[in-house]
Design a protein around this motif. Structure first.
Motif, PDB file in Angstrom:
ATOM      1  N   UNK A   1      10.852  20.175   9.057  1.00 33.18           N
ATOM      2  CA  UNK A   1      11.984  19.489  10.409  1.00 33.18           C
ATOM      3  C   UNK A   1      13.222  18.717  10.113  1.00 33.18           C
ATOM      4  N   UNK A   2      13.424  18.039  10.540  1.00 36.56           N
ATOM      5  CA  UNK A   2      14.743  18.131  10.289  1.00 36.56           C
ATOM      6  C   UNK A   2      15.005  16.436   9.869  1.00 36.56           C
ATOM      7  N   UNK A   3      14.824  15.658   8.678  1.00 39.33           N
ATOM      8  CA  UNK A   3      14.988  14.186   9.188  1.00 39.33           C
ATOM      9  C   UNK A   3      15.606  13.655   8.149  1.00 39.33           C
ATOM     10  N   UNK A   4      15.213  12.320   8.436  1.00 41.41           N
ATOM     11  CA  UNK A   4      16.779  11.273   8.315  1.00 41.41           C
ATOM     12  C   UNK A   4      15.527  10.726   7.131  1.00 41.41           C
ATOM     13  N   UNK A   5      16.507  10.543   5.879  1.00 44.09           N
ATOM     14  CA  UNK A   5      15.974  10.079   4.399  1.00 44.09           C
ATOM     15  C   UNK A   5      16.507   8.877   3.946  1.00 44.09           C
ATOM     16  N   UNK A   6      15.828   8.170   4.224  1.00 46.15           N
ATOM     17  CA  UNK A   6      16.048   6.724   2.653  1.00 46.15           C
ATOM     18  C   UNK A   6      16.275   6.384   1.517  1.00 46.15           C
ATOM     19  N   UNK A   7      17.084   6.461   0.761  1.00 51.39           N
ATOM     20  CA  UNK A   7      16.337   5.790  -0.403  1.00 51.39           C
ATOM     21  C   UNK A   7      16.790   4.548  -0.525  1.00 51.39           C
ATOM     22  N   UNK A   8      16.226   3.596  -1.054  1.00 52.48           N
ATOM     23  CA  UNK A   8      16.761   2.058  -1.564  1.00 52.48           C
ATOM     24  C   UNK A   8      16.048   1.556  -3.050  1.00 52.48           C
ATOM     25  N   UNK A   9      17.266   1.932  -3.973  1.00 54.25           N
ATOM     26  CA  UNK A   9      16.965   1.526  -5.236  1.00 54.25           C
ATOM     27  C   UNK A   9      16.846   0.700  -5.367  1.00 54.25           C
ATOM     28  N   UNK A  10      17.631  -0.627  -4.647  1.00 58.84           N
ATOM     29  CA  UNK A  10      17.151  -2.572  -5.183  1.00 58.84           C
ATOM     30  C   UNK A  10      15.713  -2.634  -4.587  1.00 58.84           C
ATOM     31  N   UNK A  11      15.187  -1.822  -3.980  1.00 58.41           N
ATOM     32  CA  UNK A  11      13.575  -2.291  -3.365  1.00 58.41           C
ATOM     33  C   UNK A  11      12.214  -1.041  -4.065  1.00 58.41           C
ATOM     34  N   UNK A  12      13.077   0.322  -4.543  1.00 53.88           N
ATOM     35  CA  UNK A  12      12.195   0.749  -5.103  1.00 53.88           C
ATOM     36  C   UNK A  12      11.220   1.567  -3.760  1.00 53.88           C
TER      37      UNK A  12
ATOM     38  N   UNK B   1      18.102  -8.988 -12.020  1.00 49.09           N
ATOM     39  CA  UNK B   1      18.617  -9.007 -13.254  1.00 49.09           C
ATOM     40  C   UNK B   1      19.374  -8.367 -13.752  1.00 49.09           C
ATOM     41  N   UNK B   2      20.665  -9.195 -14.003  1.00 49.61           N
ATOM     42  CA  UNK B   2      21.240  -9.615 -14.766  1.00 49.61           C
ATOM     43  C   UNK B   2      21.384 -10.629 -15.840  1.00 49.61           C
ATOM     44  N   UNK B   3      20.135 -11.716 -15.211  1.00 50.92           N
ATOM     45  CA  UNK B   3      19.522 -12.314 -15.873  1.00 50.92           C
ATOM     46  C   UNK B   3      18.415 -11.779 -16.523  1.00 50.92           C
ATOM     47  N   UNK B   4      18.237 -10.833 -16.503  1.00 53.82           N
ATOM     48  CA  UNK B   4      17.224 -10.614 -17.721  1.00 53.82           C
ATOM     49  C   UNK B   4      15.855 -10.586 -17.043  1.00 53.82           C
ATOM     50  N   UNK B   5      15.680 -10.298 -16.030  1.00 53.83           N
ATOM     51  CA  UNK B   5      14.208 -10.306 -15.278  1.00 53.83           C
ATOM     52  C   UNK B   5      14.167  -9.186 -14.699  1.00 53.83           C
ATOM     53  N   UNK B   6      12.945  -8.793 -14.851  1.00 56.94           N
ATOM     54  CA  UNK B   6      12.081  -7.057 -15.025  1.00 56.94           C
ATOM     55  C   UNK B   6      12.655  -6.857 -13.562  1.00 56.94           C
ATOM     56  N   UNK B   7      12.153  -5.863 -12.602  1.00 57.95           N
ATOM     57  CA  UNK B   7      11.482  -5.297 -11.871  1.00 57.95           C
ATOM     58  C   UNK B   7      10.312  -5.701 -11.481  1.00 57.95           C
ATOM     59  N   UNK B   8      10.202  -5.734  -9.585  1.00 59.50           N
ATOM     60  CA  UNK B   8       9.031  -6.166 -10.110  1.00 59.50           C
ATOM     61  C   UNK B   8       8.646  -7.898 -10.630  1.00 59.50           C
ATOM     62  N   UNK B   9       9.029  -8.765 -11.752  1.00 60.15           N
ATOM     63  CA  UNK B   9       8.690  -9.015 -12.303  1.00 60.15           C
ATOM     64  C   UNK B   9       8.855 -10.664 -11.766  1.00 60.15           C
ATOM     65  N   UNK B  10       8.199 -12.172 -12.243  1.00 58.99           N
ATOM     66  CA  UNK B  10       8.347 -12.767 -12.087  1.00 58.99           C
ATOM     67  C   UNK B  10       9.100 -13.674 -13.421  1.00 58.99           C
ATOM     68  N   UNK B  11      10.765 -14.681 -12.477  1.00 60.98           N
ATOM     69  CA  UNK B  11      11.121 -15.120 -13.087  1.00 60.98           C
ATOM     70  C   UNK B  11      11.855 -15.953 -12.983  1.00 60.98           C
ATOM     71  N   UNK B  12      12.606 -17.218 -14.046  1.00 63.87           N
ATOM     72  CA  UNK B  12      13.667 -18.023 -13.486  1.00 63.87           C
ATOM     73  C   UNK B  12      14.798 -18.492 -13.472  1.00 63.87           C
ATOM     74  N   UNK B  13      15.688 -18.613 -12.315  1.00 64.14           N
ATOM     75  CA  UNK B  13      17.082 -19.088 -12.107  1.00 64.14           C
ATOM     76  C   UNK B  13      17.155 -20.386 -12.285  1.00 64.14           C
TER      77      UNK B  13
END
Length: 382
Positions: free
Chosen positions: A234-245, A113-125
């Motif tokens: 009901x009562x839920x355990x909610x997990x959100x992962x913003x790095x994986x969407x 991401x810091x190298x400019x590759x967008x989410x879910x896209x293919x890029x080269x480091x």
């Protein structure tokens, strides 16, 4: 005696200088050779990143002039970069002391991401290795490329996340939105335990103002905008992962007091709101053994994943800080901290204080986002 001590202290400061000086008294900087060969991953390797994956980088050891072990760092840059301003520099395993570095896919995803590759896209480091003795790092003779498919996460990860809406305990008033807990171990991961109404909308935000960003999550996917509703109340355990969407909703069927000597759950702790489960005026009688009274306990939790549609799964809340002693009035708060552990009869247990043997007490679990640690308490009933 005082003069002797002063001389010894002075000598202790001079010894490193003597060691690091040549015969003419000139202090030397011990150098290292550059890494000659990169081993793994192969040049041009393609990796599809996923939330739980990892990748190991390995290279040929360098040589240090002083005969010791060099320190290593792995450097990453854009495909057309020259490492003059690397996108990321990561210390090798063992605090840089070995010719290997293990990076999680989430770490690589952030670098991409810091190298400019967008989410879910293919890029080269591009990557290489630097060796040093703590200064004057030397770049390896070889560079390699790594092609990655980024996780479908967010480039801008919120610092805080709240839940709000008619289905939530705080209702639709944004000023009453409930904050989620940010993971200490994983960047971009947020969690909470809360009650949700069925068939009623709710959403997530990164703040409590009208300008805050909005997120929603359904079918395991976290996106910007929208609202969500669940089929089961009901009562839920909610997990959100913003790095994986990604997002998960796990329905909490029940939490109970597990008494290890009986290998059974003695009573349930009903949900009372705001992430708190409490059983009041419950009596636990210690089990008499040949060696004394057995008072070991923990908590069992039964859940259904997939927003309550999955099979029942047994989980356990046990010690975050292992102990094998009874608490006393001077026991630290950390004695009561809890963590999810693998179910068993005897592992990760606490011991009840002697005052609770056969005496009614209130048993409470706190799974709240706004306290430093998940914890529990046991107090005598009034």
């Amino acid at each position: 005696m005082k003069n002797i001590l002063i001389r010894l202290i002075t000598l202790s400061f001079l010894i490193p200088l003597f060691i690091a000086c040549d015969s003419e008294g000139v202090v030397r900087d011990y150098g290292v050779t550059s890494v000659q060969k990169l081993y793994n991953p192969d040049n041009g390797k393609a990796v599809v990143l996923h939330a739980k994956g990892s990748l190991t980088f390995e290279w040929e050891p360098a040589l240090a002039e002083d005969g010791g072990n060099p320190l290593y760092e792995v450097a990453f840059d854009k495909e057309d970069g020259d490492f003059s301003s690397s996108v990321a520099i990561i210390a090798a395993d063992n605090n840089g002391g070995v010719n290997r570095a293990t990076l999680t896919h989430k770490q690589i995803n952030k670098i991409a991401a810091d190298a400019g590759i967008e989410s879910a896209e293919v890029g080269t480091l591009k990557w290489t290795v630097y060796s040093s003795k703590g200064y004057d790092a030397v770049k390896a003779q070889e560079e390699r490329t790594l092609t990655v498919t980024r996780l479908a996460g967010f480039a801008d990860i919120p610092e805080q996340v709240y839940i709000t809406g008619e289905a939530t305990e705080g209702g639709a008033d944004l000023s009453n939105a409930l904050i989620m807990r940010e993971s200490e171990e994983e960047e971009g991961l947020f969690e909470m335990y809360t009650f949700l109404k069925a068939g009623t909308p709710f959403h997530f935000t990164n703040g409590t103002s009208e300008e805050s960003a909005i997120y929603s999550a359904a079918n395991g996917i976290l996106v910007e905008g929208g609202t969500t509703s669940l089929a089961k109340e009901g009562v839920y355990r909610i997990i959100l992962d913003f790095t994986t969407g990604s997002a998960t909703y796990t329905l909490i069927e029940r939490i109970g007091f597990f008494f290890s000597p009986s290998n059974a759950m003695l009573f349930e702790l009903p949900y009372v709101g705001n992430g708190v489960f409490r059983a009041e005026a419950q009596t636990v009688t210690f089990k008499q053994e040949s060696w004394g009274r057995d008072e070991r306990y923990k908590f069992r939790m039964y859940v259904r994943e997939d927003a309550g549609e999955g099979e029942i799964v047994e989980m356990e809340w046990g010690t975050k800080n292992p102990t094998d002693s009874r608490p006393d009035p001077d026991s630290p708060d950390s004695y009561y901290h809890i963590a999810l552990v693998n179910p068993s009869q005897w592992d990760n247990k606490w011991k009840l204080a002697g005052d609770f043997d056969g005496v009614p007490a209130n048993y409470t679990i706190y799974l709240q986002a706004d306290i430093p640690y998940y914890t529990h308490s046991i107090e005598l009933s009034e």
